[in-house]
Design a protein around this motif. Sequence first.
Motif, PDB file in Angstrom:
ATOM      1  N   LEU A 162       0.827  -1.212   0.000  1.00 33.88           N
ATOM      2  CA  LEU A 162       0.000   0.000   0.000  1.00 33.88           C
ATOM      3  C   LEU A 162       0.863   1.265   0.000  1.00 33.88           C
ATOM      4  O   LEU A 162       0.552   2.235  -0.692  1.00 33.88           O
ATOM      5  N   VAL A 163       1.946   1.249   0.781  1.00 32.03           N
ATOM      6  CA  VAL A 163       2.832   2.415   0.796  1.00 32.03           C
ATOM      7  C   VAL A 163       3.444   2.620  -0.581  1.00 32.03           C
ATOM      8  O   VAL A 163       3.564   3.750  -1.070  1.00 32.03           O
ATOM      9  N   ARG A 164       3.812   1.517  -1.227  1.00 34.08           N
ATOM     10  CA  ARG A 164       4.393   1.608  -2.562  1.00 34.08           C
ATOM     11  C   ARG A 164       3.389   2.162  -3.566  1.00 34.08           C
ATOM     12  O   ARG A 164       3.764   2.883  -4.510  1.00 34.08           O
ATOM     13  N   ALA A 165       2.101   1.847  -3.363  1.00 32.94           N
ATOM     14  CA  ALA A 165       1.074   2.310  -4.288  1.00 32.94           C
ATOM     15  C   ALA A 165       0.780   3.794  -4.134  1.00 32.94           C
ATOM     16  O   ALA A 165       0.283   4.432  -5.067  1.00 32.94           O
ATOM     17  N   PHE A 166       1.086   4.343  -2.956  1.00 30.00           N
ATOM     18  CA  PHE A 166       0.849   5.763  -2.719  1.00 30.00           C
ATOM     19  C   PHE A 166       2.184   6.519  -2.799  1.00 30.00           C
ATOM     20  O   PHE A 166       3.133   6.056  -3.408  1.00 30.00           O
ATOM     21  N   ASP A 167       2.254   7.687  -2.152  1.00 30.82           N
ATOM     22  CA  ASP A 167       3.420   8.546  -2.358  1.00 30.82           C
ATOM     23  C   ASP A 167       4.575   8.270  -1.408  1.00 30.82           C
ATOM     24  O   ASP A 167       5.659   8.802  -1.586  1.00 30.82           O
ATOM     25  N   GLY A 168       4.379   7.464  -0.380  1.00 29.29           N
ATOM     26  CA  GLY A 168       5.465   7.144   0.539  1.00 29.29           C
ATOM     27  C   GLY A 168       5.825   8.257   1.500  1.00 29.29           C
ATOM     28  O   GLY A 168       6.904   8.222   2.104  1.00 29.29           O
ATOM     29  N   SER A 169       4.965   9.255   1.657  1.00 29.52           N
ATOM     30  CA  SER A 169       5.221  10.314   2.635  1.00 29.52           C
ATOM     31  C   SER A 169       5.017   9.758   4.047  1.00 29.52           C
ATOM     32  O   SER A 169       4.398   8.711   4.244  1.00 29.52           O
ATOM     33  N   TRP A 170       5.514  10.488   5.035  1.00 29.17           N
ATOM     34  CA  TRP A 170       5.467   9.965   6.397  1.00 29.17           C
ATOM     35  C   TRP A 170       4.049   9.789   6.901  1.00 29.17           C
ATOM     36  O   TRP A 170       3.753   8.816   7.613  1.00 29.17           O
ATOM     37  N   TYR A 171       3.139  10.702   6.542  1.00 22.73           N
ATOM     38  CA  TYR A 171       1.768  10.564   7.040  1.00 22.73           C
ATOM     39  C   TYR A 171       1.035   9.421   6.345  1.00 22.73           C
ATOM     40  O   TYR A 171       0.149   8.787   6.931  1.00 22.73           O
ATOM     41  N   ALA A 174       2.139   6.426   8.228  1.00 22.36           N
ATOM     42  CA  ALA A 174       1.512   6.406   9.554  1.00 22.36           C
ATOM     43  C   ALA A 174       0.080   5.884   9.484  1.00 22.36           C
ATOM     44  O   ALA A 174      -0.315   5.016  10.272  1.00 22.36           O
ATOM     45  N   PHE A 175      -0.714   6.378   8.540  1.00 20.19           N
ATOM     46  CA  PHE A 175      -2.111   5.955   8.453  1.00 20.19           C
ATOM     47  C   PHE A 175      -2.233   4.495   8.019  1.00 20.19           C
ATOM     48  O   PHE A 175      -3.118   3.767   8.495  1.00 20.19           O
ATOM     49  N   ILE A 176      -1.349   4.042   7.133  1.00 17.94           N
ATOM     50  CA  ILE A 176      -1.402   2.644   6.704  1.00 17.94           C
ATOM     51  C   ILE A 176      -1.014   1.720   7.847  1.00 17.94           C
ATOM     52  O   ILE A 176      -1.657   0.682   8.077  1.00 17.94           O
ATOM     53  N   LEU A 177       0.017   2.075   8.602  1.00 17.87           N
ATOM     54  CA  LEU A 177       0.393   1.256   9.761  1.00 17.87           C
ATOM     55  C   LEU A 177      -0.710   1.249  10.811  1.00 17.87           C
ATOM     56  O   LEU A 177      -0.971   0.222  11.449  1.00 17.87           O
ATOM     57  N   ALA A 178      -1.369   2.386  11.016  1.00 15.65           N
ATOM     58  CA  ALA A 178      -2.465   2.451  11.991  1.00 15.65           C
ATOM     59  C   ALA A 178      -3.618   1.546  11.588  1.00 15.65           C
ATOM     60  O   ALA A 178      -4.302   0.968  12.444  1.00 15.65           O
ATOM     61  N   ALA A 179      -3.840   1.400  10.275  1.00 20.61           N
ATOM     62  CA  ALA A 179      -4.934   0.551   9.793  1.00 20.61           C
ATOM     63  C   ALA A 179      -4.702  -0.921  10.111  1.00 20.61           C
ATOM     64  O   ALA A 179      -5.649  -1.717  10.084  1.00 20.61           O
ATOM     65  N   PHE A 180      -3.450  -1.296  10.417  1.00 18.81           N
ATOM     66  CA  PHE A 180      -3.135  -2.693  10.735  1.00 18.81           C
ATOM     67  C   PHE A 180      -2.632  -2.861  12.165  1.00 18.81           C
ATOM     68  O   PHE A 180      -1.982  -3.865  12.473  1.00 18.81           O
ATOM     69  N   ALA A 181      -2.939  -1.915  13.036  1.00 16.53           N
ATOM     70  CA  ALA A 181      -2.393  -1.967  14.392  1.00 16.53           C
ATOM     71  C   ALA A 181      -3.454  -1.916  15.483  1.00 16.53           C
ATOM     72  O   ALA A 181      -3.108  -1.885  16.661  1.00 16.53           O
ATOM     73  N   PHE A 248      13.577   0.239   6.171  1.00 20.57           N
ATOM     74  CA  PHE A 248      14.856  -0.446   5.965  1.00 20.57           C
ATOM     75  C   PHE A 248      14.858  -1.248   4.668  1.00 20.57           C
ATOM     76  O   PHE A 248      15.889  -1.338   3.989  1.00 20.57           O
ATOM     77  N   ILE A 249      13.718  -1.833   4.322  1.00 17.73           N
ATOM     78  CA  ILE A 249      13.656  -2.607   3.075  1.00 17.73           C
ATOM     79  C   ILE A 249      13.274  -1.724   1.887  1.00 17.73           C
ATOM     80  O   ILE A 249      13.028  -2.218   0.794  1.00 17.73           O
ATOM     81  N   GLY A 250      13.199  -0.410   2.130  1.00 17.21           N
ATOM     82  CA  GLY A 250      12.933   0.522   1.039  1.00 17.21           C
ATOM     83  C   GLY A 250      11.485   0.657   0.650  1.00 17.21           C
ATOM     84  O   GLY A 250      11.168   1.213  -0.403  1.00 17.21           O
ATOM     85  N   LEU A 251      10.560   0.166   1.504  1.00 15.88           N
ATOM     86  CA  LEU A 251       9.134   0.221   1.192  1.00 15.88           C
ATOM     87  C   LEU A 251       8.358   1.061   2.194  1.00 15.88           C
ATOM     88  O   LEU A 251       7.143   0.928   2.309  1.00 15.88           O
ATOM     89  N   GLY A 252       9.061   1.912   2.922  1.00 17.66           N
ATOM     90  CA  GLY A 252       8.409   2.783   3.889  1.00 17.66           C
ATOM     91  C   GLY A 252       8.486   4.234   3.450  1.00 17.66           C
ATOM     92  O   GLY A 252       8.081   4.588   2.347  1.00 17.66           O
ATOM     93  N   VAL A 253       9.005   5.078   4.334  1.00 16.61           N
ATOM     94  CA  VAL A 253       9.146   6.500   4.032  1.00 16.61           C
ATOM     95  C   VAL A 253      10.103   6.677   2.849  1.00 16.61           C
ATOM     96  O   VAL A 253      11.159   6.030   2.787  1.00 16.61           O
ATOM     97  N   GLN A 254       9.729   7.537   1.921  1.00 13.98           N
ATOM     98  CA  GLN A 254      10.528   7.764   0.728  1.00 13.98           C
ATOM     99  C   GLN A 254      11.042   9.208   0.710  1.00 13.98           C
ATOM    100  O   GLN A 254      10.408  10.111   1.246  1.00 13.98           O
ATOM    101  N   PRO A 255      12.208   9.435   0.075  1.00 13.27           N
ATOM    102  CA  PRO A 255      12.712  10.811  -0.076  1.00 13.27           C
ATOM    103  C   PRO A 255      11.685  11.669  -0.815  1.00 13.27           C
ATOM    104  O   PRO A 255      10.935  11.133  -1.653  1.00 13.27           O
TER     105      PRO A 255
END
Length: 312
Positions: A162-171, A174-181, A248-255
Amino acid sequence: MPSDPRANPSQPSGVPAAGTVVTGEFDATKARKQSTLVLRRFFRHRLAVASLAVFTLIVLFGLLGPLFWTIPVDDTTSRGYLPPSPAHPLGTNQTGKDMLAQLIVGTRLSVQIALVVALGSTIVGVALGALAGYLRGFVDSAISRFTDLMLIIPQIAVAAILVRAFDGSWYTVAFILAAFAWMQTARITRGETLSLAQREFIEAARAAGARTRWIIFRHLVPNMVGTITVNTTLAVATAVLSEAALSFIGLGVQPPDTSLGLIINENYSQITSRPWLFWGPFVVIVLLSLAVNFIGDGLRDAFDPRQTKVRA
């Protein structure tokens, strides 16, 4: 001398008469508030207090660091892979960016992500768990089965997609992780609600005609504040590690955003030749996780009325 007409000869000496306002030494016997007792028990837990101080320092480092370290996080005017020096205490990375500036921004965003995840998952989990435990029947079955379904989903894998499908910004992270927590909080809240729903004060609220929403959020949830607080605290630690794993695996926060996990991802290959690039964010992640877990441990003991042990 005429006697005081208000005097009562039969009143024993030293005992105040009826209706007399007692002052002085009797004021010291005020009833203690629950919050006061919780705070006193928490501050007797020395490891939790020390962890709270560490967590506060890390948060202040991320929030106030840019006021004292003014090198821009995206400045690339320096040479790449400079060793630690007074100008660059943690050196520079491959592109010449100052690693201390990177660490400050990464710490702030990682803490922001963790707090958003903890708050969001707690709100969703408490609401669903309380509804399931109080209403029971079909609502309980539907929410419980949905919770079980979410628990068997490989959360990190789906979150990465899901993060890869979107823009990879920090928020977004955060919202994607919250949806699974939220599932663990929902299960714990449901169990607490099933127990509290049988208590006399809930029966009295029903008999008085209180609405379901009022009973849940004004009677049930306040009586679970200890359990909710502890679970929220532990959710912060889980979110820190989850975000670090994704990045760390490059699928989280993006530059152009950055985080502690992303900094490690960009510099883990330098662990032997330039270890300062790796160990800085790694130590902050470890300290964050340990501090939050020990804070949760202290809160659990503080909210437990049976807890009398003072931790060293």
